[in-house]
Motif scaffolding. Structure first.
Motif, PDB file in Angstrom:
ATOM      1  N   ILE A  91      64.067  53.251  46.451  1.00 49.79           N
ATOM      2  CA  ILE A  91      63.942  54.082  45.263  1.00 49.79           C
ATOM      3  C   ILE A  91      62.825  55.075  45.557  1.00 49.79           C
ATOM      4  N   PRO A  92      63.091  56.374  45.430  1.00 47.31           N
ATOM      5  CA  PRO A  92      62.167  57.369  45.969  1.00 47.31           C
ATOM      6  C   PRO A  92      60.673  57.104  45.780  1.00 47.31           C
ATOM      7  N   VAL A  93      59.988  57.434  44.823  1.00 52.04           N
ATOM      8  CA  VAL A  93      58.531  57.272  44.802  1.00 52.04           C
ATOM      9  C   VAL A  93      58.119  55.967  44.135  1.00 52.04           C
ATOM     10  N   VAL A  94      58.749  55.645  43.051  1.00 51.65           N
ATOM     11  CA  VAL A  94      58.371  54.483  42.251  1.00 51.65           C
ATOM     12  C   VAL A  94      58.573  53.181  43.023  1.00 51.65           C
ATOM     13  N   GLY A  95      59.649  53.083  43.782  1.00 47.05           N
ATOM     14  CA  GLY A  95      59.936  51.857  44.524  1.00 47.05           C
ATOM     15  C   GLY A  95      58.885  51.554  45.572  1.00 47.05           C
ATOM     16  N   LEU A  96      58.455  52.579  46.299  1.00 47.77           N
ATOM     17  CA  LEU A  96      57.437  52.370  47.332  1.00 47.77           C
ATOM     18  C   LEU A  96      56.093  52.018  46.707  1.00 47.77           C
ATOM     19  N   LEU A  97      55.735  52.670  45.616  1.00 50.59           N
ATOM     20  CA  LEU A  97      54.477  52.334  44.935  1.00 50.59           C
ATOM     21  C   LEU A  97      54.506  50.906  44.384  1.00 50.59           C
ATOM     22  N   TYR A  98      55.641  50.490  43.840  1.00 52.18           N
ATOM     23  CA  TYR A  98      55.793  49.125  43.334  1.00 52.18           C
ATOM     24  C   TYR A  98      55.636  48.113  44.467  1.00 52.18           C
ATOM     25  N   LEU A  99      56.255  48.396  45.608  1.00 53.60           N
ATOM     26  CA  LEU A  99      56.167  47.498  46.757  1.00 53.60           C
ATOM     27  C   LEU A  99      54.736  47.404  47.275  1.00 53.60           C
ATOM     28  N   LEU A 100      54.035  48.531  47.352  1.00 56.00           N
ATOM     29  CA  LEU A 100      52.634  48.512  47.782  1.00 56.00           C
ATOM     30  C   LEU A 100      51.779  47.730  46.788  1.00 56.00           C
ATOM     31  N   PHE A 101      52.036  47.896  45.503  1.00 60.26           N
ATOM     32  CA  PHE A 101      51.274  47.172  44.482  1.00 60.26           C
ATOM     33  C   PHE A 101      51.463  45.658  44.644  1.00 60.26           C
ATOM     34  N   ILE A 102      52.674  45.238  44.909  1.00 61.28           N
ATOM     35  CA  ILE A 102      52.939  43.810  45.100  1.00 61.28           C
ATOM     36  C   ILE A 102      52.261  43.293  46.365  1.00 61.28           C
ATOM     37  N   CYS A 103      52.351  44.047  47.460  1.00 57.69           N
ATOM     38  CA  CYS A 103      51.814  43.577  48.741  1.00 57.69           C
ATOM     39  C   CYS A 103      50.287  43.574  48.769  1.00 57.69           C
ATOM     40  N   LEU A 104      49.643  44.344  47.909  1.00 58.64           N
ATOM     41  CA  LEU A 104      48.181  44.374  47.892  1.00 58.64           C
ATOM     42  C   LEU A 104      47.573  43.291  47.011  1.00 58.64           C
ATOM     43  N   LYS A 105      48.411  42.462  46.383  1.00 58.11           N
ATOM     44  CA  LYS A 105      47.893  41.354  45.588  1.00 58.11           C
ATOM     45  C   LYS A 105      47.251  40.318  46.492  1.00 58.11           C
ATOM     46  N   LYS A 106      46.335  39.560  45.920  1.00 56.89           N
ATOM     47  CA  LYS A 106      45.680  38.501  46.695  1.00 56.89           C
ATOM     48  C   LYS A 106      46.675  37.386  46.983  1.00 56.89           C
ATOM     49  N   ASP A 107      46.395  36.637  48.042  1.00 57.01           N
ATOM     50  CA  ASP A 107      47.274  35.540  48.469  1.00 57.01           C
ATOM     51  C   ASP A 107      47.346  34.445  47.435  1.00 57.01           C
TER      52      ASP A 107
END
Length: 107
Positions: free
Chosen positions: A91-107
């Motif tokens: 998904i153009p911009v929103v999908g990548l930002l959502y994925l980065l937000f999820i991956c930057l969460k703490k373990d």
């Protein structure tokens, strides 16, 4: 720098885990390299060298894309998320930002 080289070596490991620190260091270093190549593309006025820089930039992005995908999958595995969530990046911009937000969460 050591995280960057390690991740490039693990380009075919889609089943392991990736720590948040490893993910952030790779992301910062990779974006820095792309920014430098992008800046050189604009700074050079000679036509031949401009084409060379653009070609090198394209080959770099294509060459490291599998390592980036493997890192995202390993990070999603660490967080306990389904790796199919990587499809959100389509998904153009929103999908990548959502994925980065999820991956930057703490373990």
């Amino acid at each position: 720098m050591k995280y960057y080289v390690e991740i490039l070596k693990k380009f075919n490991d889609f089943h392991g885990n990736a720590s948040r620190r490893e993910f952030v260091h790779f992301l910062l270093f990779h974006c820095g390299i792309i920014a430098v190549l992008f800046f050189l593309g604009f700074a050079i006025e000679h036509a031949f060298f401009h084409k060379v820089i653009n070609t090198v930039s394209g080959l770099f992005v294509i060459g490291t894309s599998l390592s980036c995908i493997a890192l995202f999958v390993r990070r999603l595995n660490t967080l306990g998320r389904n790796p199919k969530l990587l499809m959100a990046a389509l998904i153009p911009v929103v999908g990548l930002l959502y994925l980065l937000f999820i991956c930057l969460k703490k373990d």
